[in-house]
Scaffold this active site. Sequence first.
Site, PDB file in Angstrom:
ATOM      1  N   HIS A 204       0.532   4.718   4.515  1.00  0.00           N
ATOM      2  CA  HIS A 204      -0.070   5.281   3.298  1.00  0.00           C
ATOM      3  C   HIS A 204       0.409   6.717   3.069  1.00  0.00           C
ATOM      4  CE1 HIS A 204      -3.742   2.355   3.565  1.00  0.00           C
ATOM      5  NE2 HIS A 204      -2.599   1.745   3.344  1.00  0.00           N
TER       6      HIS A 204
ATOM      7  N   SER B  47       0.812  -1.224   0.000  1.00  0.00           N
ATOM      8  CA  SER B  47       0.000   0.000   0.000  1.00  0.00           C
ATOM      9  C   SER B  47       0.844   1.272   0.000  1.00  0.00           C
ATOM     10  CB  SER B  47      -0.929   0.003   1.216  1.00  0.00           C
ATOM     11  OG  SER B  47      -1.775  -1.119   1.202  1.00  0.00           O
TER      12      SER B  47
END
Length: 515
Positions: A343, A292
């Site tokens: 993230h 991610s």
Amino acid sequence: MFKQDYLYWKMIEKLQLEGGYRILQLSKSNNEIWLETTQKNKPRIIRILRHDLDWSNWMQRDMEITAGRLEQLRKRLYVRKLDALNIYITTFPPVDDWKFRLQDPLVAGAKGHTTLHTVLIDSEHLDTGLQEVSKFVQTDFKLDDSIYIDVETIESIKREVITVANKRISNEKQVFQNGKPFFTYILIAIQIIMFAILELHGGSTNTETLLKYGAKENFRILNGEWWRFFSPMILHIGFIHLLMNTLALYYLGAEVERLYGKLRFLMIYVFAGFVGSLASFVFNANISAGASGAIFGCFGALLFFGTAYPSLFFRTMGPNVIGIIIINLALGFMIPGIDNSGHIGGLVGGFLAASIVHLPKQKEFAKRLGGLAATIVTVCALLYVGYVVQPHSDNPQFIVQTAQEYIEANEIQKAYDVLLTAEKQGTDSPEVFFYLSYTEIKLGKLEEARDHLEIVTNKAPKISEAHYNLALVYVQLQDYEHAKKAVEQAIKVDPENENYKELMNEINAMENGSL
């Protein structure tokens, strides 16, 4: 008539070649054109209409319609304010009073963020109109009266205008064709292979298996396993996690690789994954894995593309990219278990990496040097916090994580020392006291363990294990009355636990045996 047509195309040509404007839209009849620039201190949009005006009220309605279209365009471009210039080229001015309609700019939108200035150029007010336009666009417009104007002259300028526009369109298309996806598919293959390996050696959701193959784990990184900053980006926890990240990489990675080329894409992806893991190391004590962070790095690279080609970015992918980033970050904050620090770190890392490698055929050495400096400062700051500040911080989550690692390694005394230091520093975390009591039980410090477990059960009465451990301590201290009360609380919190029921029976038997 020819003079106005000539002026129309000549003005467009000059705005293209000298004014820094590009064609946004040209009507089928070729009498209306919209142009755009990203240069500062100039109208963002220019609309030119070659039309012979009769009445000023028609002009007023047309201005209002144009202002409404500009407001819609402003929203699509995601700009706070939009200044535009509207130019009418007409043979004669309207037959009724019209000047008062152009005295003040027309404002559109609920908050007046779109401003439309209008200039009328006709045979009677030719020089005045050209001077006004020159002032707005900072380009000198003059009509050469010595040029013979006929249909061929106008058509020649028109062809030149369209040629320049087509060339720009071709150049813009080239921006998206700097390479075919290659490393995207290799990275997808590596993810799938590693997932199969995890499943065959204990399962991708098994913590021990994840740690064995390189999941991010702060304590191990602090103890020299730096490669865990990179290895998590090829590991995934469960099939859904793998599927979502593989689909994201397939579409997003391929787009970034086309924009930046193969090697640049690989550098951006790996560096973004590293910064994502580094941010997770600093801000999240939990074990984590997944691509991610690197995938958010692709978003960061697209945002950097938006700074290099803002108009092209917002006309193509911009609104979708920004919307997806906002939605994903919002979900990360709302849904437990998502490592949003990774993230955000990946997003920043991708932007920084893109600022260093830049887009193909873009030298921009000064900007790239600035990007490198910002990257060094960011990475060094995160490393300092992670390796120097964090180990000595009073963050309960990190303290508990460190103690758990020592306990798993059967280094009870080290775990006890870490937790005791936290207590002396004034922590009020029930988790810290719970693990401190556990180490005290292991070290035979039963009275201290009892005191700390009583603190835990008061601060966090829903932790059934604390009541259970407190009962065990009371049993060893032969205080069966308090032991019974403690285990009753444990059963109350978790009535299905068989261990708690068995302890209650044992305490009852001990009480009966002691009578």
